[in-house]
Design a protein around this motif. Structure first.
Motif: not given
Length: 260
Positions: A21-22, A25, A29, A44, A47-48, A228
């Protein structure tokens, strides 16, 4: 720093939580079109900003079905992140207590899922002269730190990555292994994960185990690796800035491994 990922297309497996998931994202980004594959949807992931595709990559046909659906919808892939793995991480027992079925399950999820996904996607990645990242585990280097079938499968994945880099390098494809150490993911933090089971076995609270895990694992800062941290390295490796990097293994373990 602009990593120049706008317009790139990435498939990330095991994307519903944790490191996967990280990574989703981080790539979103940076402007990439990201497809996150998971066996089940999480809020999650929904909504990513990534598109989600559901599939069980531990099966013989799951990887090819997922890749085919992604290619039909998005065209060729620039980036493939083989992150799916784990399984029953809390299944800690003696070596001779793992039967063939448990070994098969560990290898299907932690090795063959990546092999099969690469096989299905490789022609596409070659056309884009892209990148494959395989997520291993510090357990491949320190096999006492996890269930034997899991750590053995991850060691095989690390070796597979190096062989794949040799074969695909002349075709312009980079292959890199990223090897996280103990990371603050649901594997450790969930009440039914390995952290909770280890705490019970040691007669301490789950919270106490998490507080001590980093220092007990030899992490120099005393703080667990965060998802992250791993994701930011992968985003950098996906950038044209890292075009000269292939065939390497990168540890993200806070200095836990003290030997070369």
């Amino acid at each position: 720093m602009d990593l120049q990922l706008t317009g790139k297309t990435a498939l990330v497996t095991g994307a519903s939580r944790g490191i996967g998931l990280a990574v989703v994202r981080a790539l979103v980004a940076e402007g990439a079109t990201v497809i996150g594959c998971a066996r089940t949807m999480s809020s999650e992931l929904a909504d990513s900003g990534a598109e989600a595709v559901l599939g069980d990559l531990s099966t013989a046909t799951g990887p090819s079905e997922v890749v085919r659906a992604v290619l039909e919808q998005h065209g060729d892939l620039d980036i493939l992140i083989n992150n799916v793995g784990g399984g029953d991480a809390a299944d800690l027992r003696g070596f001779f207590d793992y039967d063939d079925d448990l070994w098969h399950k560990a290898f299907d999820l932690n090795l063959f899922a990546a092999v099969r996904t690469c096989r299905a996607a490789v022609s596409s990645v070659v056309r884009r002269r892209g990148l494959v990242v395989n997520i291993s585990s510090l357990g491949a280097r320190m096999p006492h730190t996890g269930p034997v079938p899991y750590t053995t499968a991850k060691a095989a994945l690390t070796a597979y990555s190096k062989a794949l880099a040799e074969e695909l390098g002349p075709q312009g494809v980079r292959v890199v292994t990223v090897t996280p150490g103990p990371t603050r993911t649901p594997v450790w933090t969930d009440p039914d994960g390995i952290g909770s089971m280890l705490a019970a076995a040691q007669g301490i609270s789950h919270a106490d185990l998490l507080a001590r895990l980093a220092s007990d694992s030899g992490i120099l800062s005393g703080q667990l690796v965060e998802p992250e941290h791993v994701a930011s390295l992968i985003a950098y490796l996906a950038s044209p800035t890292a075009a000269g990097i292939t065939g390497q293994e990168y540890l993200v373990d806070g200095g836990a491994l003290k030997s070369a």
